[in-house]
Motif scaffolding. Structure first.
Motif, PDB file in Angstrom:
ATOM      1  N   VAL A 159      -0.978   3.470 -12.410  1.00 47.02           N
ATOM      2  CA  VAL A 159      -1.259   3.346 -10.979  1.00 47.02           C
ATOM      3  C   VAL A 159      -2.252   4.448 -10.603  1.00 47.02           C
ATOM      4  O   VAL A 159      -1.959   5.621 -10.797  1.00 47.02           O
ATOM      5  CB  VAL A 159       0.020   3.478 -10.126  1.00 47.02           C
ATOM      6  CG1 VAL A 159      -0.321   3.374  -8.640  1.00 47.02           C
ATOM      7  CG2 VAL A 159       1.039   2.420 -10.513  1.00 47.02           C
ATOM      8  N   LYS A 181       0.836  -1.192   0.000  1.00 43.35           N
ATOM      9  CA  LYS A 181       0.000   0.000   0.000  1.00 43.35           C
ATOM     10  C   LYS A 181       0.877   1.251   0.000  1.00 43.35           C
ATOM     11  O   LYS A 181       1.938   1.275   0.623  1.00 43.35           O
ATOM     12  CB  LYS A 181      -0.905   0.004   1.229  1.00 43.35           C
ATOM     13  CG  LYS A 181      -2.031  -1.008   1.180  1.00 43.35           C
ATOM     14  CD  LYS A 181      -2.946  -0.843   2.377  1.00 43.35           C
ATOM     15  CE  LYS A 181      -4.109  -1.823   2.299  1.00 43.35           C
ATOM     16  NZ  LYS A 181      -5.020  -1.677   3.463  1.00 43.35           N
ATOM     17  N   PRO A 182       0.412   2.308  -0.672  1.00 42.30           N
ATOM     18  CA  PRO A 182       1.194   3.552  -0.667  1.00 42.30           C
ATOM     19  C   PRO A 182       1.162   4.213   0.704  1.00 42.30           C
ATOM     20  O   PRO A 182       0.236   4.022   1.490  1.00 42.30           O
ATOM     21  CB  PRO A 182       0.487   4.412  -1.710  1.00 42.30           C
ATOM     22  CG  PRO A 182      -0.919   3.902  -1.735  1.00 42.30           C
ATOM     23  CD  PRO A 182      -0.820   2.428  -1.474  1.00 42.30           C
ATOM     24  N   ARG A 239       1.644  10.916  -2.131  1.00 44.19           N
ATOM     25  CA  ARG A 239       1.595   9.456  -2.008  1.00 44.19           C
ATOM     26  C   ARG A 239       2.957   8.886  -2.389  1.00 44.19           C
ATOM     27  O   ARG A 239       3.485   9.201  -3.463  1.00 44.19           O
ATOM     28  CB  ARG A 239       0.508   8.874  -2.906  1.00 44.19           C
ATOM     29  CG  ARG A 239      -0.898   9.374  -2.570  1.00 44.19           C
ATOM     30  CD  ARG A 239      -1.912   8.948  -3.622  1.00 44.19           C
ATOM     31  NE  ARG A 239      -2.251   7.543  -3.528  1.00 44.19           N
ATOM     32  CZ  ARG A 239      -3.288   7.056  -2.845  1.00 44.19           C
ATOM     33  NH1 ARG A 239      -4.081   7.877  -2.182  1.00 44.19           N
ATOM     34  NH2 ARG A 239      -3.526   5.763  -2.821  1.00 44.19           N
ATOM     35  N   SER A 277      11.259   3.472  -5.518  1.00 41.70           N
ATOM     36  CA  SER A 277       9.974   4.047  -5.117  1.00 41.70           C
ATOM     37  C   SER A 277       9.832   5.411  -5.782  1.00 41.70           C
ATOM     38  O   SER A 277      10.785   5.929  -6.372  1.00 41.70           O
ATOM     39  CB  SER A 277       9.866   4.175  -3.598  1.00 41.70           C
ATOM     40  OG  SER A 277      10.840   5.057  -3.093  1.00 41.70           O
ATOM     41  N   HIS A 283       4.856   5.503  -3.327  1.00 40.01           N
ATOM     42  CA  HIS A 283       4.645   4.135  -3.794  1.00 40.01           C
ATOM     43  C   HIS A 283       5.986   3.417  -3.913  1.00 40.01           C
ATOM     44  O   HIS A 283       6.958   3.989  -4.412  1.00 40.01           O
ATOM     45  CB  HIS A 283       3.972   4.128  -5.171  1.00 40.01           C
ATOM     46  CG  HIS A 283       2.516   4.478  -5.135  1.00 40.01           C
ATOM     47  ND1 HIS A 283       1.519   3.527  -5.180  1.00 40.01           N
ATOM     48  CD2 HIS A 283       1.885   5.676  -5.063  1.00 40.01           C
ATOM     49  CE1 HIS A 283       0.338   4.129  -5.142  1.00 40.01           C
ATOM     50  NE2 HIS A 283       0.535   5.429  -5.076  1.00 40.01           N
ATOM     51  N   HIS A 284       6.028   2.152  -3.490  1.00 41.04           N
ATOM     52  CA  HIS A 284       7.214   1.311  -3.653  1.00 41.04           C
ATOM     53  C   HIS A 284       6.945   0.275  -4.746  1.00 41.04           C
ATOM     54  O   HIS A 284       5.865  -0.319  -4.793  1.00 41.04           O
ATOM     55  CB  HIS A 284       7.576   0.611  -2.347  1.00 41.04           C
ATOM     56  CG  HIS A 284       8.136   1.541  -1.314  1.00 41.04           C
ATOM     57  ND1 HIS A 284       7.334   2.332  -0.510  1.00 41.04           N
ATOM     58  CD2 HIS A 284       9.411   1.816  -0.964  1.00 41.04           C
ATOM     59  CE1 HIS A 284       8.089   3.053   0.305  1.00 41.04           C
ATOM     60  NE2 HIS A 284       9.349   2.759   0.046  1.00 41.04           N
TER      61      HIS A 284
END
Length: 326
Positions: free
Chosen positions: A282, A2-3, A311, A300, A313-314
């Motif tokens: 995304v 999850k972000p 946000r 990321s 994100h990985h």
């Protein structure tokens, strides 16, 4: 995964920047606040308070000592990164749209808007000279009267500045003489963002003409074009693989009511650098996304939108294993 959702702004995000190590991420917005966060867990480390108008740009120097911000309150400010103390105030005649440190961290440049009867200028200050700061006089001020500069970055070795204009032009300004070195026009509408590759040999532009374009930094030769169905607000180049991230969207006032539901959840798009093909999206933000930036390790990325959220994100580790093998 999850972000990580960063909630620290009340209005839309205007720019996001990582420091060189990538442990910190800086965000600015139209709510006058500049935040700094730990990129690992999204914890807010602190804020830089002092601006009284929307903050359009933020940058951090090579060794994370100083932070530079430009605002619609007709000022550019230099901060101590660790303490949040304001070190210098550069007053201008109009809003500061974009700015940044050169490679050494000693020279700053920022651009002012063409408004209220004032021309657009690129100003250069040497922050080692106390006289320039106290007198509010740059060592060089370059006019750009034809069209307003909307985004600008330093070129390799700090020899020139690459500026994107409201009319779609790209211009190289010499950091020594202020002369125009090269000028090209590949975009048909305003350039919203410029970001360089890790080695500064290339840069990507994001434009209102629904495209992002890749250029050679030294010659401004146009290399690649990436097309989308909406205006592109920001674009970033991955530091480790041949990937691009493009974000954008239209203002609410420009969107037809019938298309609103499709528009309201905006996606980040990923393109392959060589093949110019989209390979992923995304979703997450509500409304247009204004800024995107890759972590320096490339594993990321962060994005900021009109909803006021940042946000983080990985990526899945498997995607890098496949790319490296390929």
């Amino acid at each position: 995964m999850k972000p990580i959702l960063l909630q620290g702004h009340e209005r839309s995000i205007t720019q996001i920047k990582y420091n060189r190590e990538g442990d910190l991420v800086f965000s600015c917005a139209k709510d006058t606040v500049v935040n700094v966060w730990y990129s690992l867990n999204g914890e807010r480390l602190g804020t830089y308070n002092g601006h009284t108008g929307a903050v359009w740009c933020v940058d951090v120097d090579w060794d994370t000592k100083h932070v530079l911000t430009g605002s619609a309150d007709n000022s550019c400010r230099l901060w101590d990164c660790e303490t949040g103390k304001q070190l210098a105030l550069f007053k201008t005649s109009s809003a500061v749209r974009t700015g940044g440190f050169d490679f050494s961290g000693n020279i700053i440049m920022f651009t002012t808007d063409k408004q209220m009867g004032y021309h657009c200028y690129v100003s250069f200050f040497d922050i080692r000279d106390p006289a320039q700061i106290s007198d509010n006089e740059p060592y060089m001020k370059v006019p750009a009267s034809e069209s307003k500069i909307t985004s600008a970055v330093w070129g390799p070795l700090g020899e020139f500045v690459i500026a994107g204009h409201e009319n779609g032009e790209l211009v190289q300004y010499s950091a020594k003489s202020g002369e125009i070195m090269t000028k090209v026009k590949e975009h048909t509408k305003q350039i919203n963002d410029i970001q360089t590759s890790l080695d500064l040999t290339m840069f990507i532009t994001a434009s209102k003409d629904n495209t992002a374009k890749l250029f050679d930094s030294a010659t401004l030769e146009h290399l690649k074009t990436f097309r989308t169905e909406r205006p592109v607000n920001s674009a970033a180049i991955s530091p480790i693989v041949e990937h691009l991230s493009l974000v954008g969207g239209q203002e609410a006032m420009d969107v037809d009511k019938d298309l609103y539901r499709k528009w309201q959840v905006e996606a980040r798009k990923f393109f392959h650098l060589s093949f110019e093909e989209e390979f992923g999206r995304v979703k997450g933000h509500f409304g247009p996304i204004n800024s995107v930036s890759f972590h320096p390790d490339g594993k990321s990325y962060s994005s900021g939108g009109e909803d006021g959220y940042v946000r983080i994100h990985h990526f899945d580790p498997q995607c890098f294993e496949f790319e490296m093998e390929f």
